[in-house]
Design an enzyme around this catalytic site. Structure first.
Site, PDB file in Angstrom:
ATOM      1  N   ASP A 419     131.976 -18.824  78.246  1.00 53.95           N
ATOM      2  CA  ASP A 419     130.602 -18.402  77.841  1.00 53.95           C
ATOM      3  C   ASP A 419     130.712 -18.329  76.334  1.00 53.95           C
ATOM      4  O   ASP A 419     131.701 -18.376  75.674  1.00 53.95           O
ATOM      5  CB  ASP A 419     130.729 -16.909  78.381  1.00 53.95           C
ATOM      6  CG  ASP A 419     129.273 -16.495  78.634  1.00 53.95           C
ATOM      7  OD1 ASP A 419     128.526 -17.169  77.959  1.00 53.95           O
ATOM      8  OD2 ASP A 419     128.958 -15.612  79.411  1.00 53.95           O
ATOM      9  N   GLU A 474     120.555 -12.956  85.896  1.00 54.96           N
ATOM     10  CA  GLU A 474     121.005 -12.042  85.160  1.00 54.96           C
ATOM     11  C   GLU A 474     119.870 -11.303  84.225  1.00 54.96           C
ATOM     12  O   GLU A 474     120.175 -10.261  83.661  1.00 54.96           O
ATOM     13  CB  GLU A 474     122.248 -12.596  84.045  1.00 54.96           C
ATOM     14  CG  GLU A 474     121.578 -13.684  83.173  1.00 54.96           C
ATOM     15  CD  GLU A 474     122.728 -14.220  82.378  1.00 54.96           C
ATOM     16  OE1 GLU A 474     124.068 -14.012  82.365  1.00 54.96           O
ATOM     17  OE2 GLU A 474     122.433 -14.752  81.273  1.00 54.96           O
TER      18      GLU A 474
END
Length: 668
Positions: A419, A474
């Site tokens: 990420d 998200e």
């Protein structure tokens, strides 16, 4: 006799020169509908037509090298070579088990040791530069232009930078490639705001085109910008990093502080990325495009049979928020064993340990927090038939990649979710390829978050099983009600998903109508209905697919959970049934002998008739999840039923505002 022979030779030579003096060269799609025309005058320009409609007006292309040479300027053609390909590509991890790859190719070879390759498919056109120079060189810039003959509407995802007011172009290169779409006439696009790919344009007679790129290896990603307020889009590229510093999210990023005056370092002999233009007469064709996969470099993994798609019980979105247990939930062994138990109960293949298992702000994946015993968790998972995937910040993974991959693969970890790359300059693109190759050697899956859109890496390295680069669920943890996720859900499949799989992370059990949605970080909800969440497992392509909510909520809603857990992640066939960008979409997918159909609508209630002729002959039943009669008031309201499929294969469905419909079809 000698005079006749001399005349013959003279005519032959003249004919060859005349052929090279020709200025226009065309290549057509196998079905004859699409034609790319390349003009060689002072510079190389190209145009694209679909039947009688001009899709791309004459547009210049070139590549400026740091030594002062410009590929494409005053082109001196050496020869033209043509090729036709009609073959089948097997696909180990994809939305169909094989792809038909059929195109006509035209290779324009020039005297200055470079070529431009054009391919025409039945669904679009692509071109790329290639060089055959003796010495390596730097690319100073590339001219990639997309001109249009009218002021069409563009559908663009602008770079989102919430932390900076009026960011410069340079500041915009630091971004997570997540935003909703802006619909705007080409001439009204923000001349100071980059759009990341893919980008769509509504062209003549209802036709659409999507611009993206493929085979990005050793090169920076392309953004599009309207530089002059005209009906044109131009490529913009981040320059090569000169100075980077550790920083960003929890010290897990490398932030560019200074750049070189060139965009890429290049080997003398190489091919550059494809510039792809996908063309559709109907919107639904975009939602089922194979263009990126067809153009991508074939797999470098000889045997990818170990690559295992699957579902993932995920901790971060639901904030480790489980109840009814006798331990304090959080980042600890007891919590992850609970997630493993839930996964095992429901046939879910993986559990992910998201951010928090490694010591914070150290960028060192060998430092595990004391609350976690990874060996114990991995062993417990194996006993239950559940494997473990680990989250990793970009810099923590990159700084010690080989050691980390070997260490955790030997321990039994099956993959990494990496990420916060948040860049796509050449240095970062190189990281993606190195991570993919390293992961492949250690039989690790790679799920790239904070990542640019897919550009074919998923074919070249099938262990790269998913990408973010999507405005996923998200966002509902923090986005205000003004953010319209429902409309995004019926826009993105035609544009972003055309590039490849999406780590959208659906599966919310708290569902909200337009008026009841609000962001709650520890108890997040979705915009839209429960049936919509279920249908997204069919509509969205995700070979590694999260169940984003908490085990507590799933156990309370076992009927929905059973369906989500059972939906396949890869498919034997896909059929786009219907759709209109920003309004609705319906897709059918087959795995083995069973078909699934998923449909989504925007905030408008909708009735549709689905054509199920793909089922073929026989008597079929369908397990259906549809919006309940009160779903417009309570988005969690749904109805499950088993129905007989009409013999005429016409199925009428209804969807509530923000609703969805999903069905599994099986022979009686």
């Amino acid at each position: 006799m000698k005079h006749k022979f001399f005349l013959f030779v003279l005519l032959m030579v003249f004919g060859q020169f005349a052929a090279l003096a020709q200025q226009n060269y065309t290549v057509q799609s196998p079905d004859g509908k699409i034609k790319a025309t390349v003009d060689l005058k002072d510079k190389i320009t190209y145009s694209v037509n679909h039947e009688n409609d001009q899709m791309i007006a004459p547009s210049p292309i070139s590549m400026q090298l740091s030594n002062g040479e410009t590929l494409g300027a005053k082109p001196r053609l050496k020869n033209v070579k043509r090729n036709t390909v009609n073959k089948t590509i097997p696909t180990p991890v994809y939305k169909r088990s094989e792809i038909k790859d059929n195109y006509n190719e035209m290779v324009l070879n020039f005297r200055d040791d470079y070529s431009v390759i054009f391919r025409a498919y039945n669904d679009g056109v692509a071109y790329r530069f290639a060089t055959s120079k003796r010495k390596d060189f730097n690319v100073q810039n590339e001219e990639a232009t997309f001109n249009f003959d009218k002021d069409y509407t563009a559908i663009v995802p602008y770079v989102k930078q919430e932390q900076t007011e009026n960011p410069t172009i340079e500041q915009q290169f630091d971004n997570s490639f997540e935003n909703t779409y802006t619909h705007s006439p080409l001439t009204k696009l923000d001349q100071n705001h980059l759009a990341f790919l893919p980008v769509a344009v509504e062209a003549a007679n209802g036709k659409k085109l999507v611009i993206t790129e493929v085979d990005l290896e050793g090169y920076p990603g392309m953004y599009l910008l309207n530089k002059n307020g005209k009906t044109s889009l131009s490529g913009v590229f981040p320059a090569y990093p000169k100075k980077v510093e550790q920083g960003g999210h929890n010290e897990l990023q490398m932030l560019v502080k200074e750049r070189e005056n060139f965009i890429a370092k290049a080997k003398g002999t190489r091919q550059f990325p494809w510039r792809a233009i996908v063309i559709a007469e109907e919107d639904k064709e975009l939602a089922d495009s194979d263009m990126v996969y067809k153009l991508a470099e074939p797999s470098r993994i000889k045997d990818a049979s170990w690559v295992k798609p699957g579902k993932v019980a995920w901790d971060w979105w639901n904030d480790w928020n489980i109840t009814g247990v006798d331990f304090e939930a959080g980042i600890n062994n007891d919590t992850y064993k609970h997630y493993i138990d839930f996964a095992a109960e429901n046939g879910i293949e993986y559990v992910i340990l998201d951010e928090g298992w490694a010591v914070n702000k150290k960028a060192d994946l060998m430092q595990v927090v004391p609350e976690i015993d990874l060996k114990e968790i991995i062993s417990y998972g194996k006993q239950k038939g559940v494997d473990i995937i680990l989250w990793a910040g970009y810099y923590a993974f990159d700084r010690d990649m080989e050691n980390i991959a070997k260490h955790y693969a030997d321990m039994g970890v099956k993959g990494f979710k990496v990420d916060f790359m948040n860049r796509d300059d050449q240095e970062m693109v190189d990281f993606f390829y190195r991570a993919a190759e390293t992961g492949a050697r250690h039989k690790l899956l790679m799920d790239f978050h904070g990542a640019y859109k897919p550009t074919g890496l998923q074919r070249t390295y099938p262990n790269v099983i998913n990408f973010e680069g999507v405005h996923g669920l998200e966002q509902m943890k923090w986005s205000p009600p003004q953010v319209d996720q429902v409309t995004y859900d019926v826009t993105m499949p035609f544009i972003r998903m055309l590039a490849g799989p999406i780590d959208y992370t659906q599966g919310a059990m708290r569902n909200a109508t337009k008026g009841s949605y609000r962001p709650i970080h520890s108890e997040p909800m979705s915009q839209g209905t429960r049936s919509r969440q279920l249908a997204e497992y069919v509509v969205f392509e995700s070979p590694i697919n999260m169940l984003a909510d908490t085990p507590t909520n799933y156990r309370k809603e076992q009927e929905s959970t059973d369906f989500m857990a059972a939906v396949p992640e890869v498919w034997d066939n896909t059929v786009a049934l219907d759709g209109k960008i920003g309004e609705y979409i319906a897709i059918a997918r087959r795995k083995g002998n069973e078909w699934y159909v998923g449909a989504l609508t925007n905030w408008d209630p909708r009735e549709m008739e689905l054509d199920l002729s793909f089922l073929g002959e026989g008597n079929y039943k369908a397990e259906v999840f549809k919006d309940g009669v009160n779903a417009h008031r309570n988005a969690a309201d749904y109805k499950r039923e088993v129905i007989d499929v009409p013999q005429d294969r016409k199925l009428k469905i209804k969807m509530a505002p923000g609703g969805g419909y999903v069905a599994r079809f099986y022979k009686q």
